[in-house]
Write a protein that holds these residues in place. Structure first.
Motif, mmCIF file in Angstrom:
data_model
loop_
_atom_site.group_PDB
_atom_site.id
_atom_site.type_symbol
_atom_site.label_atom_id
_atom_site.label_comp_id
_atom_site.label_asym_id
_atom_site.label_seq_id
_atom_site.Cartn_x
_atom_site.Cartn_y
_atom_site.Cartn_z
ATOM 1 N N ARG A 277 20.383 -3.897 -77.963
ATOM 2 C CA ARG A 277 20.041 -3.068 -76.805
ATOM 3 C C ARG A 277 18.687 -3.476 -76.235
ATOM 4 N N TYR A 278 17.755 -3.789 -77.089
ATOM 5 C CA TYR A 278 16.439 -4.250 -76.640
ATOM 6 C C TYR A 278 16.568 -5.558 -75.869
ATOM 7 N N ASP A 279 17.336 -6.495 -76.403
ATOM 8 C CA ASP A 279 17.549 -7.770 -75.724
ATOM 9 C C ASP A 279 18.202 -7.553 -74.367
ATOM 10 N N ALA A 280 19.152 -6.615 -74.299
ATOM 11 C CA ALA A 280 19.841 -6.342 -73.036
ATOM 12 C C ALA A 280 18.874 -5.795 -71.989
ATOM 13 N N VAL A 281 18.026 -4.822 -72.372
ATOM 14 C CA VAL A 281 17.075 -4.245 -71.422
ATOM 15 C C VAL A 281 16.082 -5.294 -70.948
ATOM 16 N N VAL A 282 15.512 -6.034 -71.893
ATOM 17 C CA VAL A 282 14.487 -7.026 -71.548
ATOM 18 C C VAL A 282 15.015 -8.051 -70.558
ATOM 19 N N HIS A 283 16.178 -8.599 -70.831
ATOM 20 C CA HIS A 283 16.657 -9.697 -69.996
ATOM 21 C C HIS A 283 17.351 -9.201 -68.730
ATOM 22 N N ALA A 284 17.860 -7.977 -68.743
ATOM 23 C CA ALA A 284 18.367 -7.404 -67.495
ATOM 24 C C ALA A 284 17.223 -7.247 -66.494
ATOM 25 N N VAL A 285 16.040 -6.854 -66.981
ATOM 26 C CA VAL A 285 14.893 -6.677 -66.091
ATOM 27 C C VAL A 285 14.275 -8.022 -65.709
ATOM 28 N N PHE A 286 13.880 -8.807 -66.719
ATOM 29 C CA PHE A 286 13.047 -9.968 -66.433
ATOM 30 C C PHE A 286 13.825 -11.206 -65.989
ATOM 31 N N LEU A 287 15.084 -11.316 -66.379
ATOM 32 C CA LEU A 287 15.915 -12.402 -65.847
ATOM 33 C C LEU A 287 16.762 -11.913 -64.672
ATOM 34 N N GLY A 288 17.515 -10.835 -64.898
ATOM 35 C CA GLY A 288 18.420 -10.357 -63.860
ATOM 36 C C GLY A 288 17.704 -9.858 -62.625
ATOM 37 N N ALA A 318 23.620 -22.329 -56.330
ATOM 38 C CA ALA A 318 24.341 -22.652 -57.567
ATOM 39 C C ALA A 318 23.535 -22.220 -58.785
ATOM 40 N N ALA A 319 22.223 -22.434 -58.746
ATOM 41 C CA ALA A 319 21.370 -22.014 -59.864
ATOM 42 C C ALA A 319 21.369 -20.498 -59.999
ATOM 43 N N ALA A 320 21.320 -19.789 -58.869
ATOM 44 C CA ALA A 320 21.326 -18.321 -58.914
ATOM 45 C C ALA A 320 22.647 -17.794 -59.462
ATOM 46 N N TRP A 321 23.752 -18.360 -59.008
ATOM 47 C CA TRP A 321 25.059 -17.954 -59.540
ATOM 48 C C TRP A 321 25.128 -18.188 -61.042
ATOM 49 N N LEU A 322 24.664 -19.344 -61.480
ATOM 50 C CA LEU A 322 24.692 -19.648 -62.916
ATOM 51 C C LEU A 322 23.839 -18.651 -63.689
ATOM 52 N N LEU A 323 22.688 -18.293 -63.136
ATOM 53 C CA LEU A 323 21.823 -17.313 -63.810
ATOM 54 C C LEU A 323 22.551 -15.994 -64.015
ATOM 55 N N HIS A 324 23.173 -15.475 -62.974
ATOM 56 C CA HIS A 324 23.789 -14.146 -63.072
ATOM 57 C C HIS A 324 25.063 -14.169 -63.909
ATOM 58 N N LEU A 325 25.850 -15.203 -63.790
ATOM 59 C CA LEU A 325 27.070 -15.285 -64.606
ATOM 60 C C LEU A 325 26.731 -15.459 -66.083
ATOM 61 N N SER A 326 25.753 -16.307 -66.370
ATOM 62 C CA SER A 326 25.379 -16.505 -67.775
ATOM 63 C C SER A 326 24.696 -15.269 -68.343
ATOM 64 N N LEU A 327 23.969 -14.539 -67.503
ATOM 65 C CA LEU A 327 23.341 -13.306 -67.976
ATOM 66 C C LEU A 327 24.400 -12.245 -68.269
ATOM 67 N N ALA A 328 25.457 -12.217 -67.462
ATOM 68 C CA ALA A 328 26.561 -11.298 -67.752
ATOM 69 C C ALA A 328 27.201 -11.636 -69.092
ATOM 70 N N ARG A 330 25.685 -13.112 -71.592
ATOM 71 C CA ARG A 330 24.725 -12.784 -72.652
ATOM 72 C C ARG A 330 24.610 -11.282 -72.892
ATOM 73 N N VAL A 331 24.457 -10.512 -71.814
ATOM 74 C CA VAL A 331 24.172 -9.084 -71.950
ATOM 75 C C VAL A 331 25.440 -8.269 -72.158
ATOM 76 N N VAL A 332 26.411 -8.440 -71.260
ATOM 77 C CA VAL A 332 27.600 -7.590 -71.304
ATOM 78 C C VAL A 332 28.478 -7.912 -72.514
ATOM 79 N N VAL A 333 28.666 -9.206 -72.781
ATOM 80 C CA VAL A 333 29.515 -9.591 -73.913
ATOM 81 C C VAL A 333 28.689 -9.757 -75.179
ATOM 82 N N GLY A 334 27.600 -10.505 -75.079
ATOM 83 C CA GLY A 334 26.809 -10.805 -76.274
ATOM 84 C C GLY A 334 26.071 -9.605 -76.833
ATOM 85 N N ASP A 335 25.314 -8.910 -75.988
ATOM 86 C CA ASP A 335 24.492 -7.787 -76.457
ATOM 87 C C ASP A 335 25.289 -6.496 -76.596
#
Length: 395
Positions: A277-288, A318-328, A330-335
């Protein structure tokens, strides 16, 4: 992030101005690269550079060393006064010193000095022209100063995370308000915005004294702020445009969605200082949220700060799309579903996305600068017409 006036990006005079500012941007860039290197180690993967304390200082390196230097640099350029430069200078130097064997007290003190100087910049801006946007940005700077002081006092990053979040969220929200006012906001809209800013600030302060209550309040305040931004930001109207306006709008709206997720997690789960949950909050804010905002504003900010053009190119999207898809991933599935493989793969692709954006932006800027220089050279060397050269002119 308001562009500043000056000579046209790409001109000789502009390049000289940009060259004097480049070391500060380079310091921020080095902090970013070191932070990405540390991120690989935190993901449990081999990193190009193995430094003992990099994983421990990863958060402060990315927030104050990288993003803090960028914010202070842009503000110093906008103010246009010599005494504005200690803010980005101290933050950049503090970030760089985290990379070496220097005692941690030194970079901590530099962070405090840089954040205090940033607060002073907002006082000068306020004397020029008070506004609700400046109140939000100044509250963000005060939050950064609070985080730096807490770190100097020995508080670890998970406990002061709300202060770091408030720094960048309120800074960006204030800048978006400046643009939203172009559409002539009603006075009630600005009052609602300030109420959201006050709630975020109160929630941040409360997290130190009453963590459970403060975190819930902060989560609710962030959701209210996101709702305000979605309703009043010009991004919704630009989403149907093309090129740079559409790219910017998409990055903004995606960033608001990630900030909303972080607020919802804090509201529903309370304080989190470790685990998924901590990883999800941190990266949703600072990456997402934050990194998406940096991507959205880069084509405007780089020309203003470095006096170099940065035209929009599909590679940036393309870089922005990759950021958001990979963050999904990481956070939604991984975290949130606790799938370690998805968490690691998403984290690696996050790093790739950021690096792809940096390389694409640098390549586009260099190419545009060369074209501008070549065009200026050709114009200067072209023969000028005169009356005697006209065959119709009597001799």
């Amino acid at each position: 992030m308001t562009p500043v006036s000056g000579s046209a990006p790409g001109s000789t005079a502009a390049r000289r101005v940009g060259a004097r500012r480049a070391p500060l941007l380079l310091a921020a860039g080095l902090c970013l690269l070191a932070g990405l290197d540390a991120a690989l180690g935190l993901l449990g993967l081999p990193a190009p550079v193995s430094a003992g304390r990099l994983p421990q200082v990863h958060g402060m390196l990315m927030v104050l060393g990288f993003a803090g230097t960028l914010v202070a640099l842009e503000r110093a350029v906008a103010l246009g006064r010599p005494w504005a430069w200690p803010a980005p200078g101290c933050l950049g130097a503090g970030g760089l010193l985290l990379l070496g064997p220097v005692d941690l007290v030194v970079p901590r003190l530099l962070f405090v000095a840089g954040c205090a100087a940033l607060v002073a910049l907002y006082v000068l801006f306020w004397r020029r022209q008070p506004s609700a946007a400046l109140i939000a940005q100044a509250a963000g700077a005060v939050s950064a100063l609070g985080a730096a002081l807490l770190w100097l006092g020995g508080i670890d990053v998970p406990r002061m995370l709300p202060w770091l979040v408030a720094f960048l969220v309120l800074t960006i929200a204030g800048e978006r308000l400046e643009l939203a006012r172009v559409a002539v906001l009603a006075p009630s809209a600005e009052r609602t915005f300030l109420a959201c800013v006050g709630a975020v600030t109160a929630g941040v302060a409360a997290t130190l004294l009453w963590p459970a209550i403060g975190t819930v309040l902060l989560g609710a305040a962030l959701l209210a702020l996101v709702a305000w931004l979605v309703v009043h930001d010009v991004a919704r109207r630009l989403l149907r445009a093309t090129g740079l306006p559409r790219f910017t709008a998409a990055c903004l709206l995606a960033g608001y969605a990630w900030l909303g997720l972080a607020g919802a997690l804090w509201l529903l789960t309370g304080p989190v200082t470790e685990g998924t949950r901590y990883d999800a909050v941190v990266h949703a804010v600072f990456l997402g949220f934050v990194m998406s905002m940096i991507m959205a504003h880069a084509p405007v900010i780089l020309p203003a700060v470095l006096r170099r053009p940065l035209p929009y190119r599909p590679a940036l999207a393309a870089a922005a799309w990759l950021l958001h898809l990979s963050l999904a991933l990481r956070v939604v599935v991984g975290d949130l579903r606790d799938v370690r493989g998805a968490w690691q793969l998403g984290g690696v692709l996050n790093i790739v996305a950021v690096l792809l954006f940096v390389v694409s932006a640098a390549t586009a800027s260099v190419a545009a600068t060369r074209r501008a220089s070549a065009k200026a050279t050709a114009s200067a060397s072209a023969p000028t017409s005169s009356p005697s050269a006209d065959p119709r002119t009597p001799r």
